[in-house]
Design a protein around this motif. Sequence first.
Motif, short mmCIF file in Angstrom:
data_model
loop_
_atom_site.label_atom_id
_atom_site.label_comp_id
_atom_site.label_asym_id
_atom_site.label_seq_id
_atom_site.Cartn_x
_atom_site.Cartn_y
_atom_site.Cartn_z
N ILE A 164 -8.56 7.11 -2.22
CA ILE A 164 -8.93 5.88 -1.53
C ILE A 164 -7.80 4.86 -1.64
N VAL A 165 -7.22 4.73 -2.84
CA VAL A 165 -6.16 3.73 -3.05
C VAL A 165 -4.91 4.08 -2.25
N THR A 166 -4.59 5.33 -2.14
CA THR A 166 -3.35 5.71 -1.45
C THR A 166 -3.61 5.98 0.03
N SER A 179 -12.63 13.54 -13.65
CA SER A 179 -11.52 14.01 -12.82
C SER A 179 -11.86 13.89 -11.34
N MET A 180 -13.07 14.28 -10.97
CA MET A 180 -13.47 14.19 -9.56
C MET A 180 -13.49 12.73 -9.10
N LYS A 181 -14.07 11.85 -9.91
CA LYS A 181 -14.13 10.43 -9.55
C LYS A 181 -12.73 9.82 -9.49
N PHE A 182 -11.87 10.19 -10.41
CA PHE A 182 -10.51 9.66 -10.44
C PHE A 182 -9.73 10.12 -9.20
N ASN A 183 -9.87 11.39 -8.82
CA ASN A 183 -9.18 11.89 -7.64
C ASN A 183 -9.66 11.20 -6.37
N VAL A 184 -10.95 10.93 -6.28
CA VAL A 184 -11.48 10.19 -5.13
C VAL A 184 -10.90 8.77 -5.12
N PHE A 185 -10.87 8.13 -6.29
CA PHE A 185 -10.31 6.78 -6.37
C PHE A 185 -8.84 6.76 -5.95
N ILE A 186 -8.06 7.72 -6.43
CA ILE A 186 -6.63 7.78 -6.07
C ILE A 186 -6.48 8.01 -4.57
N LEU A 236 0.82 -1.21 0.00
CA LEU A 236 0.00 0.00 0.00
C LEU A 236 0.86 1.26 0.00
N VAL A 237 1.91 1.25 0.81
CA VAL A 237 2.81 2.41 0.85
C VAL A 237 3.54 2.55 -0.48
N PHE A 238 3.97 1.43 -1.05
CA PHE A 238 4.68 1.47 -2.33
C PHE A 238 3.79 2.03 -3.43
N ILE A 239 2.54 1.58 -3.49
CA ILE A 239 1.62 2.09 -4.51
C ILE A 239 1.38 3.57 -4.32
N GLY A 240 1.22 4.00 -3.07
CA GLY A 240 1.03 5.42 -2.80
C GLY A 240 2.21 6.26 -3.23
N GLU A 241 3.41 5.80 -2.93
CA GLU A 241 4.62 6.54 -3.31
C GLU A 241 4.83 6.51 -4.81
N LEU A 242 4.49 5.39 -5.45
CA LEU A 242 4.62 5.29 -6.90
C LEU A 242 3.69 6.28 -7.60
N ILE A 243 2.47 6.37 -7.12
CA ILE A 243 1.51 7.33 -7.68
C ILE A 243 2.01 8.75 -7.46
N GLN A 244 2.56 9.01 -6.30
CA GLN A 244 3.11 10.35 -6.03
C GLN A 244 4.31 10.63 -6.91
N TRP A 245 5.14 9.64 -7.16
CA TRP A 245 6.34 9.83 -7.96
C TRP A 245 5.96 10.07 -9.44
N ILE A 246 5.03 9.29 -9.96
CA ILE A 246 4.61 9.47 -11.34
C ILE A 246 3.87 10.79 -11.49
N PHE A 299 -4.84 4.48 5.80
CA PHE A 299 -5.47 4.87 7.07
C PHE A 299 -6.34 3.75 7.61
N ALA A 300 -7.15 3.13 6.75
CA ALA A 300 -8.05 2.06 7.19
C ALA A 300 -7.27 0.86 7.73
N VAL A 301 -6.22 0.46 7.02
CA VAL A 301 -5.42 -0.67 7.49
C VAL A 301 -4.71 -0.32 8.79
N GLY A 302 -4.19 0.91 8.87
CA GLY A 302 -3.53 1.34 10.10
C GLY A 302 -4.48 1.38 11.28
#
Length: 195
Positions: free
Chosen positions: A109-111, A100-107, A10-20, A116-119
């Motif tokens: 949730i994914v990141t 764009s709004m739906k995509f931002n919400v999806f991102i 989860l952290v890797f996916i979040g950082e990858l999305i932030q990096w891209i 937060f939920a798992v933590g």
Amino acid sequence: MSIALTIFLLVFIGELIQWIGQSVLLELAYVLYLRLFHSGSAKRQRALKTEILTAKAELMQTSAQDQFAAWAKLRRRVDKGLADLEKLNGELGSARASFSMKFNVFIWIVTTGLQFAVGWWYSKTAIFYLPSGWLGPATWWLSLPFAPAGSVSCGVWQMACRRVIKVGERVVKDFAAPSMAAPTEEKKPEKAKTQ
């Protein structure tokens, strides 16, 4: 799958999305969305643009005084095409804003949301236990906020994973930077040696 690996991914996916970059991903996803769900509108938009440009070119070559009937007909065709294009652009713009709004919400949730939920869900669970006396009195800090004493908590594991991924990213960038810069540099002519 173990909780430690789940958190790391989860952290890797979040950082990858932030990096891209979220905007880059939004553009790529929107192109795919257009092709899948609005391909007819996109084709119609391209055809209208081509038709308008052709009609404008003909209009520019037609004399308004000498060939008024042909000029007026071309002018009406250009105006109608522009009105249709404006309407179509409005529809596609509305679809883009919604996407764009739906995509931002999806991102989010994914990141952030999943992390937060798992933590929160595993806040009282130990990811792993440290050998007793390994870090001395600082061991209690690694179990914050609610994990058992002598263990590494979910929150601390998330911070450690994020830090390791950031260091790995920096190392990759440092190794990639010289190889990317090398082809753009020009070789300087060697100075003649004096004897």
